[in-house]
Design a protein around this motif. Structure first.
Motif, PDB file in Angstrom:
ATOM      1  N   VAL A   1       0.790  -4.911   6.868  1.00 44.18           N
ATOM      2  CA  VAL A   1      -0.517  -5.222   7.462  1.00 44.18           C
ATOM      3  C   VAL A   1      -0.360  -6.309   8.532  1.00 44.18           C
ATOM      4  CG1 VAL A   1      -2.771  -6.244   6.992  1.00 44.18           C
ATOM      5  CG2 VAL A   1      -1.850  -4.519   5.452  1.00 44.18           C
TER       6      VAL A   1
ATOM      7  N   GLU B   1      -4.567  -4.029  -8.281  1.00 47.72           N
ATOM      8  CA  GLU B   1      -4.571  -3.027  -9.358  1.00 47.72           C
ATOM      9  C   GLU B   1      -4.046  -3.612 -10.666  1.00 47.72           C
ATOM     10  OE1 GLU B   1      -2.229   0.304  -8.126  1.00 47.72           O
ATOM     11  OE2 GLU B   1      -3.857   1.146  -6.919  1.00 47.72           O
TER      12      GLU B   1
ATOM     13  N   LEU C   1       4.074  -4.547   1.402  1.00 49.21           N
ATOM     14  CA  LEU C   1       2.710  -4.089   1.703  1.00 49.21           C
ATOM     15  C   LEU C   1       1.984  -5.074   2.616  1.00 49.21           C
ATOM     16  CD1 LEU C   1       1.476  -2.760  -1.759  1.00 49.21           C
ATOM     17  CD2 LEU C   1       1.704  -1.429   0.337  1.00 49.21           C
TER      18      LEU C   1
ATOM     19  N   ILE D   1      -8.753  -0.383   7.811  1.00 47.33           N
ATOM     20  CA  ILE D   1      -8.552   0.559   6.693  1.00 47.33           C
ATOM     21  C   ILE D   1      -7.271   0.230   5.913  1.00 47.33           C
ATOM     22  CG2 ILE D   1      -8.148   2.998   6.114  1.00 47.33           C
ATOM     23  CD1 ILE D   1     -10.217   3.641   8.369  1.00 47.33           C
ATOM     24  N   PRO D   2      -6.102   0.077   6.589  1.00 42.98           N
ATOM     25  CA  PRO D   2      -4.907  -0.292   5.804  1.00 42.98           C
ATOM     26  C   PRO D   2      -5.051  -1.644   5.118  1.00 42.98           C
ATOM     27  CG  PRO D   2      -4.294   0.380   8.026  1.00 42.98           C
ATOM     28  CD  PRO D   2      -5.786   0.262   8.017  1.00 42.98           C
ATOM     29  N   THR D   3      -5.755  -2.594   5.741  1.00 45.31           N
ATOM     30  CA  THR D   3      -5.926  -3.913   5.129  1.00 45.31           C
ATOM     31  C   THR D   3      -6.676  -3.792   3.809  1.00 45.31           C
ATOM     32  OG1 THR D   3      -6.018  -4.908   7.322  1.00 45.31           O
ATOM     33  CG2 THR D   3      -6.812  -6.253   5.491  1.00 45.31           C
ATOM     34  N   ILE D   4      -7.789  -3.034   3.835  1.00 48.01           N
ATOM     35  CA  ILE D   4      -8.583  -2.878   2.611  1.00 48.01           C
ATOM     36  C   ILE D   4      -7.784  -2.132   1.546  1.00 48.01           C
ATOM     37  CG2 ILE D   4     -10.650  -1.741   1.675  1.00 48.01           C
ATOM     38  CD1 ILE D   4     -11.965  -2.454   4.448  1.00 48.01           C
ATOM     39  N   ARG D   5      -7.014  -1.131   1.984  1.00 49.97           N
ATOM     40  CA  ARG D   5      -6.185  -0.397   1.013  1.00 49.97           C
ATOM     41  C   ARG D   5      -5.189  -1.324   0.336  1.00 49.97           C
ATOM     42  NH1 ARG D   5      -3.847   4.845   3.754  1.00 49.97           N
ATOM     43  NH2 ARG D   5      -2.479   4.663   1.960  1.00 49.97           N
ATOM     44  N   VAL D   6      -4.552  -2.210   1.131  1.00 52.65           N
ATOM     45  CA  VAL D   6      -3.562  -3.139   0.557  1.00 52.65           C
ATOM     46  C   VAL D   6      -4.250  -4.143  -0.373  1.00 52.65           C
ATOM     47  CG1 VAL D   6      -1.978  -5.038   1.118  1.00 52.65           C
ATOM     48  CG2 VAL D   6      -1.799  -2.861   2.327  1.00 52.65           C
TER      49      VAL D   6
ATOM     50  N   PHE E   1      -6.882  -3.646  -2.249  1.00 48.56           N
ATOM     51  CA  PHE E   1      -7.139  -2.978  -3.539  1.00 48.56           C
ATOM     52  C   PHE E   1      -5.838  -2.695  -4.284  1.00 48.56           C
ATOM     53  CE2 PHE E   1     -11.350  -2.546  -1.812  1.00 48.56           C
ATOM     54  CZ  PHE E   1     -12.152  -2.654  -2.950  1.00 48.56           C
ATOM     55  N   LYS E   2      -4.841  -2.238  -3.524  1.00 41.94           N
ATOM     56  CA  LYS E   2      -3.550  -1.887  -4.138  1.00 41.94           C
ATOM     57  C   LYS E   2      -2.949  -3.110  -4.843  1.00 41.94           C
ATOM     58  CE  LYS E   2       0.214   0.771  -4.430  1.00 41.94           C
ATOM     59  NZ  LYS E   2       0.155   1.528  -5.652  1.00 41.94           N
ATOM     60  N   THR E   3      -3.043  -4.294  -4.190  1.00 43.52           N
ATOM     61  CA  THR E   3      -2.423  -5.489  -4.768  1.00 43.52           C
ATOM     62  C   THR E   3      -3.294  -6.146  -5.837  1.00 43.52           C
ATOM     63  OG1 THR E   3      -3.266  -6.786  -2.908  1.00 43.52           O
ATOM     64  CG2 THR E   3      -0.995  -6.025  -2.750  1.00 43.52           C
TER      65      THR E   3
END
Ligand code: CUA
Length: 341
Positions: free
Chosen positions: A52, A124, A48, A113-118, A120-122
């Protein structure tokens, strides 16, 4: 000036080309596959963040090429020439300024956008099925405890491939940072709070870890290993760690066991059934580890004798005191420790 001037670009262009060719030759993709690489990730977390990283790198590269090409073109096209008139002077261009502001805002969104998603994902919470490993960073070694399995070890964490692992990071002294480059992620170990690092390793192997936050004299010596096993090998390892401490068979090791029980060792170290110290690593299965002293030294009798006789000589600032063990005493202790498989 009337004579024709030499183009200033030939030399720079040649140097640049040479540099690019050298780099390309030296860093073939396989050259990146080292013990401390982050660009060939071996876990979902690593993949992930690497995604990025690559996204940002490619955009940065293309923007660099575009800007430098435009710059070189402008320098060449509008260079001073004998007798040539000064080009038309302009100031500002509204349409151009709006378009490049919008273009770069869009590129920032594509990256953001992908940076913020990663991020949050990491962050969780781990699934209930995740295997919890409590990591304690100490000056200057790592303790790994598996609460569900009742296993405690030091400097070498063993985990099964394909299983989600929830590392719970904490420490009693100063800030450390838990980092296994090939598995991805680097997370601070902060006294007074529990940080979490959740990842699923996808390739069996032995991965090198390193404390990545300056934490005092032996920061650089605060290493560790994460060994990713097949499921069966992991179960075998757990069974070995859950077994009671081995009974030494060799006379020298038996002498070592006696000496251990009578000396100050018991104040800091646990060997199940013998002592319950908690300041130093749990030694119940010391002989099953490849290294000691914060992952610095291979576990050989010779290294252990040197260590027992003068710990500070091997690892600056070490908290283990010199107990004045000499000759047969240190050899007996080393033999005993190595017998604890
Ligand atoms: Cu622990 Cu640096």
């Amino acid at each position: 000036m009337s004579e024709r001037r030499q183009s200033p670009f030939r030399f720079e262009t040649a140097v640049l080309l040479l540099a690019v060719l050298t780099l390309t030759a030296a860093c073939g993709w396989s050259g990146w596959d080292t013990k401390m690489t982050t660009v060939i990730p071996k876990s979902d977390f690593g993949k992930l963040t690497h995604g990025v990283f690559m996204l940002i790198s490619w955009w940065t590269l293309w923007i660099f090429i575009l800007v430098e090409a435009a710059l070189l073109f402008a320098v060449w096209r509008f260079r001073e020439r004998p007798g040539a008139p000064i080009p038309k002077q302009i100031h500002g261009h509204t349409a151009l300024e709006i378009s490049w502001t919008v273009a770069f805002a869009v590129i920032l969104l594509i990256i953001g956008i992908p940076t913020i998603r990663v991020i949050f994902k990491t962050q969780e919470a781990p699934a209930a099925t995740a295997l919890r490993v409590d990591v304690t960073g100490r000056q200057w070694w790592w303790e790994f405890k598996y609460p569900a399995l009742n296993v405690a070890t030091a400097n070498e964490a063993h985990i099964p491939v394909g299983q989600t692992i929830a590392f719970h990071l904490n420490g009693p002294d100063v800030i450390h940072s838990f980092w296994v480059p090939q598995l991805g992620g680097k997370r601070d170990v902060i006294p007074g709070r529990v940080n979490r690092l959740v990842l699923t390793p996808d390739t069996p192997g032995e991965y090198i870890g390193q404390c990545a936050e300056y934490c005092g004299t032996s920061h650089a010596n605060m290493r560790f290993r994460v060994i990713v096993h097949s499921k069966e090998d992991f179960e075998r390892w757990v069974a070995g760690q859950q077994a009671p401490a081995a009974e030494p068979k060799e006379p020298l090791a038996q002498k070592g066991k006696e000496l251990f029980g009578q000396s100050a060792c018991v104040g800091c170290h646990t060997i199940a059934g013998i002592s319950a110290g908690v300041l130093g690593p749990n030694l119940t299965h010391f002989g099953s580890r490849k290294t000691f002293a914060g992952g610095m030294m291979p576990s050989t009798a010779e290294n252990l004798v040197t260590w027992i006789e003068n710990p500070g000589g091997m690892k600056a600032g070490v908290l283990m005191p010199n107990l004045g063990m000499k000759g047969e005493q240190s050899q007996a202790l080393a033999a005993y420790l190595l017998s604890l498989k």
